[in-house]
Design a protein around this motif. Structure first.
Motif, short mmCIF file in Angstrom:
data_model
loop_
_atom_site.label_atom_id
_atom_site.label_comp_id
_atom_site.label_asym_id
_atom_site.label_seq_id
_atom_site.Cartn_x
_atom_site.Cartn_y
_atom_site.Cartn_z
N ILE A 1 14.17 16.67 51.40
CA ILE A 1 14.28 16.11 52.74
C ILE A 1 13.18 15.08 52.98
N ALA A 2 11.96 15.42 52.57
CA ALA A 2 10.83 14.49 52.75
C ALA A 2 11.09 13.20 51.98
N LEU A 3 11.57 13.31 50.76
CA LEU A 3 11.85 12.12 49.95
C LEU A 3 12.92 11.26 50.61
N LYS A 4 13.88 11.93 51.19
CA LYS A 4 14.96 11.21 51.88
C LYS A 4 14.39 10.46 53.09
N LEU A 5 13.52 11.12 53.82
CA LEU A 5 12.90 10.49 54.99
C LEU A 5 12.09 9.27 54.57
N LEU A 6 11.52 9.32 53.41
CA LEU A 6 10.70 8.20 52.91
C LEU A 6 11.56 7.19 52.15
#
Length: 555
Positions: A342-347
RNA sequence: GGGUCCGUAGCCUAGCGGAGAAGGCGGCAGCCUUCGGAGCUGCAGAUCAGGGGUUCGAAUCCCCUCGGGCCCGCCA
């Protein structure tokens, strides 16, 4: 273009014929091999045409006719059954070599991250599932035409390794264990126990972590000195089971170069970022994660980063160096992997594909280093090789040859027994299964390969322009051989080496049936059959290589 | 409490929408007038965890229940 493979051509022709008869994109299936090679079920057409499926199938079958690859078409029980043309298929034996089944070069780079075990002790058999899956996937992808590199992420600044350092600096433990990493694991265990009981020790260990975070060269050096022999021990164990890793990436790298803090800052500026005291976390409620799991902590309240935050930095770094990322992780990492995702997606960063595997436990229950309920990989390897040696020690062979064979049989058995079960199934380790050298096992497959070699040594192959096979066992075998590329593709698409393992067993088993039914040397079909033996040998070797198992010429 | 994966003969596993549910281990009975017996043949053994539903058709898809693994830490 990929090489053209018989069963692809056959399927293409079947689809084309069906399309010509008014059934484009037909749903066709692969029935049991005794029935047919491909089938088109007609049940769903029954309503449309207001006719029974049998009748529809008959009408279609009547009008299809033969083709280059379609040998026979018949209607049975509401199916149109297609049989491959054996005359055409027989000549694949001419094409079967080392490259049969290989995919064309794709110019896609892949990083497969596997093992990545904390360097605080030797690998146990539970963790061994990771490298065996990872290495096999890497091998299969390479064969499929991808540019693959493997990576081991070395946790050189987490709590675990800090505990180990503290233990070695502060404890005195006597041990007659010669191997350093086996000795070290005792320090780790004792230190971990003391830490739980004593707040002062806890503080001292926290201090080590904090120093690491600050990039304290001296402490990081000290840590490296302690974990290096442990990591070397792990590398050695892996080497024993035919696994070598291309690159080792230290976690501290991303703290020292500032990546971790840049990423944490970026994430902290998002609307999902919240604080608990001074610790920063992301609230993942909006991403389908509820209950207590929704708080994804990036930092501690003392400002130091958490493992998962560093893992995000590592993934971004990997993503800049490859087109595709594959991680091999135990099922206990499912939540963490989802949070990182999820964090990678947000970034807006590249996302890894994760292959999870279930745990290996002992009949008594979960493995636990603390309670001494573990079986180390090294012990399994030793036992397995010993067992293989027992089998052949009375043979008339030199010692070197005996060592070589028992080494490869023992290791093959271990790798095969682990890889053959789908990763999502848990394994209860039993010595009798792990050391099984019969039936569905590597030695069975290696043995079939050795048989091929033995036959080929006794005869001379002469090229023919046309091959033909008539005995049912010959036909079954040649079909299995010709399907190898299809299984490789399936294994790649599903990221699942177990598919290759199962295929290899079937090939060996079909070869044994052929060997039983069809005399090769001295028969009037000698040259056709030698070509078939040679093709079997090649594909058995290819299959074994994909699983990191040596194809032995004698055993 | 929330989530996730698994449940197929005594044991282990394959099949994951279509044609008597396929193998291995273990058990029993056989096969060396030689291409390697780590092999081969045969026999016994399955309410596909249970219950609903969807479908012309369910081990396979959906829902519920039960059993088990794993996770829900300012660990990794």
């Amino acid at each position: 273009m990929d090489m053209k493979y018989p069963f692809d051509e056959f399927e293409r022709e079947v689809r084309q014929k069906l399309a010509e008869r008014g059934y484009p994109n037909a749903k066709i299936e692969e029935p049991k091999e005794e029935i047919a090679d491909l089938a088109f079920p007609c049940f769903h057409l029954s309503k449309i045409f207001k006719k029974p499926p049998d009748k529809i199938a008959e009408d279609i079958a009547k009008n299809i006719g033969h083709g280059k690859w379609i040998g026979k078409v018949e209607a049975i029980n509401g199916y149109v059954n297609f049989h491959i043309n054996i005359k055409e298929l027989a000549n694949v034996v001419k094409e079967v070599g080392k490259d049969f089944g290989k995919g064309k070069k794709k110019n896609i780079t892949v990083i497969v991250e596997h093992t990545s075990a904390n360097p605080t002790g030797p690998l146990h058999i539970g963790r061994a599932r990771n490298p065996i899956i990872g290495d096999s996937i890497a091998r299969i992808l390479k064969f499929g035409g991808y540019d693959v590199k493997t990576q081991y992420y070395v946790d050189d600044m987490g709590k675990q390794v800090a505990i180990l350092l503290w233990g070695i600096k502060n404890l005195k433990i006597r041990s007659d264990e010669k191997r350093l990493h086996y000795k070290y694991v005792k320090f780790y265990q004792e230190a971990a126990k003391l830490m739980e009981e004593d707040e002062k020790i806890r503080d001292e260990i926290s201090n080590i972590i904090k120093k690491c975070e600050e990039g304290d060269k001296k402490v990081l050096e000290e840590i490296k000195k302690v974990y290096k022999p442990v990591l070397n021990g792990i590398i050695e164990s892996l080497h024993q089971i035919n696994i070598s890793i291309d690159e080792f990436v230290e976690e501290s790298k991303f703290v020292i170069n500032g990546d971790v803090y840049n990423i944490i800052n970026k994430l902290a500026s998002l609307k999902y970022a919240k604080k608990d005291g001074r610790a920063i976390y992301l609230d993942l409620e909006d991403f389908g994660i509820h209950g207590r799991s929704k708080k994804f902590f990036l930092t501690r309240s003392d400002g130091t980063s958490l493992y998962a935050a560093r893992d995000i930095a590592y993934h971004i770094w990997k993503g800049e160096r490859a087109d595709m990322l594959i991680d091999i992780l135990g099922e206990d990492h499912k939540l963490e992997a989802e949070q990182v995702r999820i964090a990678l997606k947000l970034l807006n960063e590249k996302l890894p594909e994760v292959v999870f595997y279930s745990f290996v436990s002992l009949p008594e229950g979960r493995m636990s280093t603390r309670r001494g309920k573990v079986i180390y990989l090294d012990d399994l390897i030793e036992e397995s090789i010993e067992r293989a040696k027992k089998e052949i020690r009375n043979r008339n062979m030199g010692r070197e040859k005996i060592d070589y064979i028992s080494q490869n049989v023992g290791i093959g058995a271990i790798r095969y027994n682990i890889i053959k079960v789908n990763p999502d199934k848990s394994i209860v380790f039993k010595w009798e299964d792990a050391l099984n050298f019969e039936g569905e096992s590597a030695p069975f497959i290696q043995y079939a390969h050795a048989r091929c070699c033995s036959i080929l040594k006794k005869a001379e192959i002469k090229e023919k322009s046309n091959y033909s096979f008539n005995h049912p066992s010959e036909i079954k075998l040649i079909k299995t051989i010709a399907k190898f590329p299809n299984f490789v593709r399936k294994a790649i698409n599903n990221r699942n080496p177990a598919i290759v393992a199962e295929y290899a067993y079937k090939l060996a088993s079909d070869f044994n049936a052929f060997y039983r039914d069809c005399k090769v040397i001295g028969s009037k079909e000698e040259q056709d059959r030698l070509a078939l033996v040679n093709a079997s040998k090649q594909i058995l070797a290819s299959s074994l290589n994909l699983l990191g198992i040596e194809a032995l010429e004698e055993m």
